[in-house]
Design an enzyme around this catalytic site. Sequence first.
Site, PDB file in Angstrom:
ATOM      1  N   LYS A 106      -1.083  -6.694   0.308  1.00 39.19           N
ATOM      2  CA  LYS A 106      -0.282  -5.545   0.729  1.00 39.19           C
ATOM      3  C   LYS A 106       0.523  -5.953   1.941  1.00 39.19           C
ATOM      4  O   LYS A 106       0.082  -6.801   2.732  1.00 39.19           O
ATOM      5  CB  LYS A 106      -1.190  -4.368   1.116  1.00 39.19           C
ATOM      6  CG  LYS A 106      -0.483  -3.033   1.054  1.00 39.19           C
ATOM      7  CD  LYS A 106      -0.401  -2.554  -0.381  1.00 39.19           C
ATOM      8  CE  LYS A 106       0.055  -1.139  -0.499  1.00 39.19           C
ATOM      9  NZ  LYS A 106      -0.304  -0.608  -1.834  1.00 39.19           N
TER      10      LYS A 106
HETATM   11  N1  GLU Z   1       2.261   0.044  -4.460  1.00 41.72           N
HETATM   12  C1  GLU Z   1       1.700   0.253  -5.756  1.00 41.72           C
HETATM   13  C2  GLU Z   1       0.185   0.367  -5.660  1.00 41.72           C
HETATM   14  O1  GLU Z   1      -0.362   0.684  -4.639  1.00 41.72           O
HETATM   15  C3  GLU Z   1       2.182  -0.767  -6.764  1.00 41.72           C
HETATM   16  C4  GLU Z   1       1.867  -2.201  -6.445  1.00 41.72           C
HETATM   17  C5  GLU Z   1       2.511  -3.204  -7.383  1.00 41.72           C
HETATM   18  O2  GLU Z   1       3.141  -2.810  -8.349  1.00 41.72           O
HETATM   19  O3  GLU Z   1       2.354  -4.383  -7.099  1.00 41.72           O
HETATM   20  O4  GLU Z   1      -0.504   0.211  -6.639  1.00 41.72           O
END
Ligand code: GLU
Length: 419
Positions: A106
């Site tokens: 993240k």
């Molecule tokens: N931000 C989204 C999540 O928390 C998508 C992450 C992604 O597609 O890599 O799942």
Amino acid sequence: MANTYNPYENMLRVLESAARQLGLKPSDYEAIKYPERELKVAIPVRMDSGEIKVFEGYRVQHSSSRGPCKGGIRYHQQVDIDEVKALAAWMTFKCAVVNIPYGGAKGAVKVDPSHLSNAELERVTRRFTAAILPIIGPEKDIPAPDVNTNAEVMGWIMDTYSMIHGYAVPGVVTGKPLEIGGSLGRPEATGRGVSIITQEILKRLNMPEKGVRIAIQGMGNVGGVSAKLLHEMGHKIVAVSDARGGLYHPEGLDIPAALKYMAAHGGSLEGYAGGGAANISNAELLACDCDALIPCALENQITEANANAVQAKLIVEGANGPTTVEADGILTGKGVTIVPDILANAGGVVVSYFEWVQNIQELTWEEDQINETLRKVLINSFSQVLNIVNESKVSFRVAAYMLAISKLVKAKKSRGVFP
Ligand code: GLU
């Protein structure tokens, strides 16, 4: 989010209880507790005024045991490293639950994007991309949208990475605009996944497949699409909200009209009259009279301070980490079923995976194929989690963690410890 509740500690507590259920020795899962890599960067940006401002950014890679790291980038003024560490770990577990070949990561920039011009936002994004460039890439770590980031931001990341490499690298991010390798169905994927999982859990709880009174916190990409699809399925969306507050109507809101209003008013619900709906606060939304509650905003919304006031019998976590461990205990004790984030909101990353597969194979899938494959993946994962719930007599959250951790532990064992 100015956390009084440390989401990383929350994550560790659930991890421990799932590991205990699996009968694991601490040494079996010790490595899963820590992120593989944490990068903190300074992002100097020339503002439109000519002044230089420095923002702080992070990219945390929790695990690459099952494949490249994967996870979104959020822009938020109150983000901190423990929040990003928890979010990265949740991505690892989410990818394992839905069995896609990724680890978890993240990223975040500590900034309120509503205070930036579009040109400033682009410069923040490009400089942040340059700062994390050594650790991202289609085979290493693939960012995506998250809170306050979108396809346009992903386009800037893709361009910055590609310019520095000297050729187009679409697979470095997912959630991009279609024209540069984005996927059909990706913008709606998280909300679509929430609606699929909601429909599945309603069936298992013997609740009606139509007419369920649902309250949705957050009307961004996740909440807005969830509201639209669940309304189309025939449910009554009795409450919705954005960061400023929300609306309640016991007979159900006119969701297409609310979404139309938001589209014409910069994505905000503020000022929407909503055909006789009552104005409510976000706190009132969480406690409103409804059958199902779908939090689609930020972490730590349901805590021990308001868990007892929740009237819903079912919670489907569209957001990451909306329920604290204490609140989870109170709600589960009251007989509320909670479908956890790492299953309920996994639709986004599943279609991110489809996007990345299309990019590296240099081909495109049709939207029907994407939506149908997404449905199959989610229903399959849901029934695996449900089997664990029934066999081990644990909550959906602990069951989803058990599924994820057993896959991670096996992956780690198969790879061994280097050197
Ligand atoms: N931000 C989204 C999540 O928390 C998508 C992450 C992604 O597609 O890599 O799942």
